[in-house]
Design an enzyme around this catalytic site. Structure first.
Site, PDB file in Angstrom:
ATOM      1  N   TRP A 148       0.892  -1.151   0.158  1.00 42.62           N
ATOM      2  CA  TRP A 148       0.056  -0.148  -0.045  1.00 42.62           C
ATOM      3  C   TRP A 148       0.798   1.263   0.033  1.00 42.62           C
ATOM      4  CZ3 TRP A 148      -0.142   4.037   3.704  1.00 42.62           C
ATOM      5  CH2 TRP A 148      -1.073   4.880   3.694  1.00 42.62           C
ATOM      6  N   HIS A 149       1.990   1.205   0.628  1.00 45.44           N
ATOM      7  CA  HIS A 149       2.904   2.405   0.817  1.00 45.44           C
ATOM      8  C   HIS A 149       3.643   2.839  -0.598  1.00 45.44           C
ATOM      9  CE1 HIS A 149       2.690   1.545   4.859  1.00 45.44           C
ATOM     10  NE2 HIS A 149       3.219   2.843   5.359  1.00 45.44           N
ATOM     11  N   GLY A 150       3.535   1.984  -1.553  1.00 53.55           N
ATOM     12  CA  GLY A 150       3.926   2.459  -2.728  1.00 53.55           C
ATOM     13  C   GLY A 150       4.059   1.419  -3.815  1.00 53.55           C
TER      14      GLY A 150
END
Length: 475
Positions: A324-326
């Site tokens: 989800w972070h990147g």
């Protein structure tokens, strides 16, 4: 529009001036919406339509999930649309570059899709709203037979509220909806707002924005020419920087929201004093951790289906949380790393407070706690390499240089020593909280805290670094 920019200050002051006019009391929601759209369109005018479409879909889906004849269908469609938007706009390029040709055809189209600012946060807000509506968790006022327009208005405010729009905190829909009511200027907690904004801007503008000029040298191939001490110092500095950047953003968002009478949840709670990974994820990016726990980990079965299934659920939750972070495989590796740490910790330590245990005596417990805090911090610090160097091979090379450059080049570059200076306030920030109950802190710190806030305000005005986007804006 950056929080640490004059246009943002102007937008907040102008919107507040209109928002609290006596004859605008009935139109306060529309005032915030208008300025929220302006805030988003300032950087992404063409992508504002995507935000509005997402908010409208979530409004209709959640309304149908609450009051429609087929609530499960509405909820399923709403969650699916949110996940589809996230997959297409955030991960389309990653899939194309990994499995397709980006020169032509579908691969080229996917690779060229822009990444809308804040899409991870506003789609997660949408999922929270739809699921809560389906489960009947919205507040009582929202579950009455309200008209569709009223629900749409509330939903647009919840999804598009500009203090939290780009990087959270991720407010739960049931809490935010309950807070939607007419606001009055006299109800503002001025002390709370002042402390949140001064601390937030100090962390961002004085610590993070200055630190970035030194951690810049962690980029490939510059780090290959640095000594072991320099590499470790820069990595330590980045750990301080990313905390100051994101915790600073969250405090600013919370402070600005409070100016409009809305309460956003705490997002950081001094994470670097954690003595276990379980505790770390209760202190770092708290609202994301709670979201993943409630809407993913528990939905997978949580810890209700045996140890092996619990470990699998933990690992999968953290892997997806990392991704989800990147849109890069390094984030998946980062999430997997933290997932494995949680699994091993749970298997070996259970729910013990400290990762390391040297005995049950008071002295042994204190030493165990200190060693556990240091151990967790070191592993978390090395994990941040995957944020700086999105190419996994470069992160591996950085670690190799830490060991391989020892004795080959100068151990530490004196020009990097300001990292220690800018790290000190973050360390002090955590230590004051850790020892907040001691007589010294109560007598000499809390009693004269106005001097600390005055000093921070002075440094904001005189020693801010060059303006830079918040790290989490990319997510």
């Amino acid at each position: 529009m950056l929080f640490n920019s004059w246009p943002f200050v102007g937008l907040v002051l102008l919107s507040l001036g209109i928002y609290y006019l006596p004859f605008m009391r009935k139109w306060q929601v529309y005032v915030i919406l208008a300025f929220s759209f302006l805030f988003y369109a300032y950087d992404s005018p063409w992508l504002l339509s995507l935000l509005l479409a997402s908010a409208l879909v979530n409004a209709l889906a959640s309304y149908g999930a609450m009051q429609g004849r087929q609530p499960r269908l509405y909820a399923t469609v709403g969650v699916a649309v949110n996940l589809l938007l996230l997959a297409l706009f955030k991960y389309g390029g990653l899939m194309a570059s990994s499995f397709l040709s980006t020169e032509h055809g579908v691969g080229h189209l996917l690779y060229m899709i822009p990444l809308p600012l804040g899409i991870s946060f506003y789609t997660f807000s949408g999922i929270s709203l739809v699921v809560d509506a389906y489960k009947g968790k919205l507040d009582d006022a929202s579950q009455e037979k309200v008209c569709l327009w009223e629900h749409v208005k509330r939903t647009f405010l919840y999804v598009c509220f500009f203090p939290k729009l780009l990087a959270g905190p991720i407010a739960k829909s049931r809490d935010f909806f309950n807070d939607i009511q007419t606001k009055s200027w006299k109800d503002i907690n001025a002390t709370f707002v002042f402390r949140a904004l001064v601390t937030g801007y100090f962390l961002k503008m004085v610590i993070a924005d200055n630190m970035k000029d030194f951690t810049f040298w962690m980029a490939y191939p510059y780090f290959e020419l640095r000594g072991t001490g320099s590499l470790l110092l820069m990595l330590f500095g980045y750990a301080m920087q990313i905390f100051a950047d994101f915790a600073g953003y969250s405090l600013i968002a919370i402070g600005v929201a409070a100016l409009f009478g809305y309460r956003l949840p705490t997002n950081f709670n001094f994470p670097y004093i954690s003595s276990s990974f379980r505790e770390f994820w209760k202190r770092w990016h708290i609202t994301l951790s709670q979201f993943l726990m409630e809407y993913l980990y528990i939905s997978l079965g949580g810890n209700r289906k045996g140890k092996v299934r619990t470990y699998f659920n933990l690992l999968l939750t953290m892997m997806l949380g990392g991704l989800w972070h990147g849109a890069a495989w390094s984030y998946l590796v980062w999430g997997t790393f933290h997932g494995l740490c949680l699994v091993v910790e749970r298997a070996v330590c259970g729910r013990r407070e400290n990762c390391i245990s040297l005995g049950n005596s008071l002295g042994a417990r204190r030493i165990s706690h200190v060693l556990s805090v240091v151990f967790v911090f070191l592993l978390v610090m090395f994990g941040w390499l995957l944020f700086v160097l999105s190419d996994f091979s470069q992160a591996i090379r950085y670690v190799q240089c830490i060991f391989g450059n020892f004795g080959k080049v100068a151990f530490i570059d004196p020009k990097l020593m300001p990292i220690a200076i800018y790290s000190f306030p973050v360390i002090l920030y955590h230590l004051i909280y850790r020892f907040r109950k001691t007589v010294f802190v109560k007598r000499y710190i809390f009693r004269f805290d106005y001097m600390l806030y005055g000093l921070m305000l002075f440094l904001i005005l005189t020693n801010s670094g060059s303006a830079n986007a918040f790290v989490y804006f990319q997510f």
